[in-house]
Design an enzyme around this catalytic site. Structure first.
Site, PDB file in Angstrom:
ATOM      1  N   TYR A 187      35.845  48.833  37.685  1.00  0.00           N
ATOM      2  CA  TYR A 187      35.364  47.554  37.181  1.00  0.00           C
ATOM      3  C   TYR A 187      36.541  46.653  36.842  1.00  0.00           C
ATOM      4  CZ  TYR A 187      30.916  49.991  36.816  1.00  0.00           C
ATOM      5  OH  TYR A 187      29.786  50.708  37.109  1.00  0.00           O
ATOM      6  N   ASP A 188      36.482  45.403  37.337  1.00  0.00           N
ATOM      7  CA  ASP A 188      37.586  44.485  37.080  1.00  0.00           C
ATOM      8  C   ASP A 188      37.234  43.409  36.054  1.00  0.00           C
ATOM      9  OD1 ASP A 188      35.791  43.247  38.774  1.00  0.00           O
ATOM     10  OD2 ASP A 188      37.278  42.588  40.236  1.00  0.00           O
ATOM     11  N   ALA A 189      36.047  43.498  35.443  1.00  0.00           N
ATOM     12  CA  ALA A 189      35.677  42.559  34.374  1.00  0.00           C
ATOM     13  C   ALA A 189      34.494  43.112  33.596  1.00  0.00           C
ATOM     14  CB  ALA A 189      35.320  41.187  34.942  1.00  0.00           C
ATOM     15  N   SER A 241      35.476  40.990  41.606  1.00  0.00           N
ATOM     16  CA  SER A 241      34.792  41.625  42.735  1.00  0.00           C
ATOM     17  C   SER A 241      33.809  42.694  42.292  1.00  0.00           C
ATOM     18  CB  SER A 241      35.823  42.238  43.693  1.00  0.00           C
ATOM     19  OG  SER A 241      36.609  43.218  43.021  1.00  0.00           O
ATOM     20  N   ASN A 242      34.039  43.284  41.112  1.00  0.00           N
ATOM     21  CA  ASN A 242      33.159  44.366  40.655  1.00  0.00           C
ATOM     22  C   ASN A 242      33.051  44.363  39.133  1.00  0.00           C
ATOM     23  OD1 ASN A 242      31.435  46.559  40.965  1.00  0.00           O
ATOM     24  ND2 ASN A 242      33.104  48.044  40.887  1.00  0.00           N
TER      25      ASN A 242
END
Length: 243
Positions: free
Chosen positions: A5-7, A206-207
């Protein structure tokens, strides 16, 4: 949080606090995520406070700086949608200070309860000081002015310590019933517009992982958007006690 997870897109009421009481276990997790460099944006249907006030309150609660640029609430979402899609508008608002502030920051004019005849738009949010006169003014603007009917959300109830209280959706339902009109647009969760704003603020990850306390609002939005979602049981949704 898994490295994939980027956020993190986090709800506030029922995740960070309940009626001002901090949810410590969740705050510890949020603090760890921020310290680890995770991209965190707060996304709430609560339109009673401005983003500036939320910035102060969240920074104090979490013990980390939370700038306005990392906050999206339904007051800002409604004001921004109106600006981008209909331009500067003359608004009769039902709501509290946060809604008025965000409307004005977006370049809209907010008229008082006695000035409904000048409104080309009615914006409805949670108003914990609602009166019949406020509802009557909105009703007149919607039926006589044929004003555009914009709402901040349809949340039927709002989480507080020990249960819930009526939410913005209850006020929306009153006006839809009295006018025979359905709202023209919902700028809040679970609709995609407010999530798109939050993802913009997060740098279009993106994810991302969406975190909330409601199956019908938060999880529904995540499913519709195809985003992984995490339900916390510290707000509206609870595990029923065993018999």
């Amino acid at each position: 949080m898994p490295n994939c997870y980027d956020a993190l897109i986090l709800d506030v009421d029922g995740v960070v606090w309940l009626e001002g009481t901090l949810i410590e276990e969740n705050i510890r997790a949020i603090r760890k995520a921020i310290d680890a460099g995770v991209n965190v944006v707060f996304l709430t249907n609560n339109a009673t406070r401005s983003r500036r006030i939320y910035s102060i309150l969240l920074s104090d609660a979490i013990g980390r700086e939370i700038p306005e640029s990392r906050i999206v609430n339904s007051a800002y979402s409604a004001a921004e949608w109106l600006k981008r899609h209909r331009g500067p508008s003359r608004v009769y608002p039902i709501g509290e200070e946060g809604l008025i502030v965000e409307l004005q920051l977006a370049g809209h004019l907010a008229f008082s309860v006695t000035e409904w005849r000048y409104a080309d738009t009615v914006v409805v949010g949670l108003d914990r000081h609602i009166t019949y006169h406020k509802l009557m003014a909105a009703h007149k603007a919607l039926t006589r002015n044929k004003a555009f009917f914009l709402i901040t959300n349809r949340d039927p109830a709002y989480p507080v310590t020990g249960g819930t209280i009526p939410g913005a959706g209850a006020i929306v339902s009153f006006l839809e019933t009295s006018t025979g009109r359905k709202a023209d647009y919902n700028a809040g969760k679970p609709e995609k517009w407010i999530l798109e704003l939050a993802l913009e603020r997060a740098g279009k990850p993106s994810n991302p992982l969406l975190v909330g306390d409601r199956v019908d609002i938060d999880m529904s939005m995540g499913v519709k958007a195809g985003i992984d979602s995490l339900l916390v049981l510290t707000g509206v949704t609870r595990i029923p006690p065993e018999d």
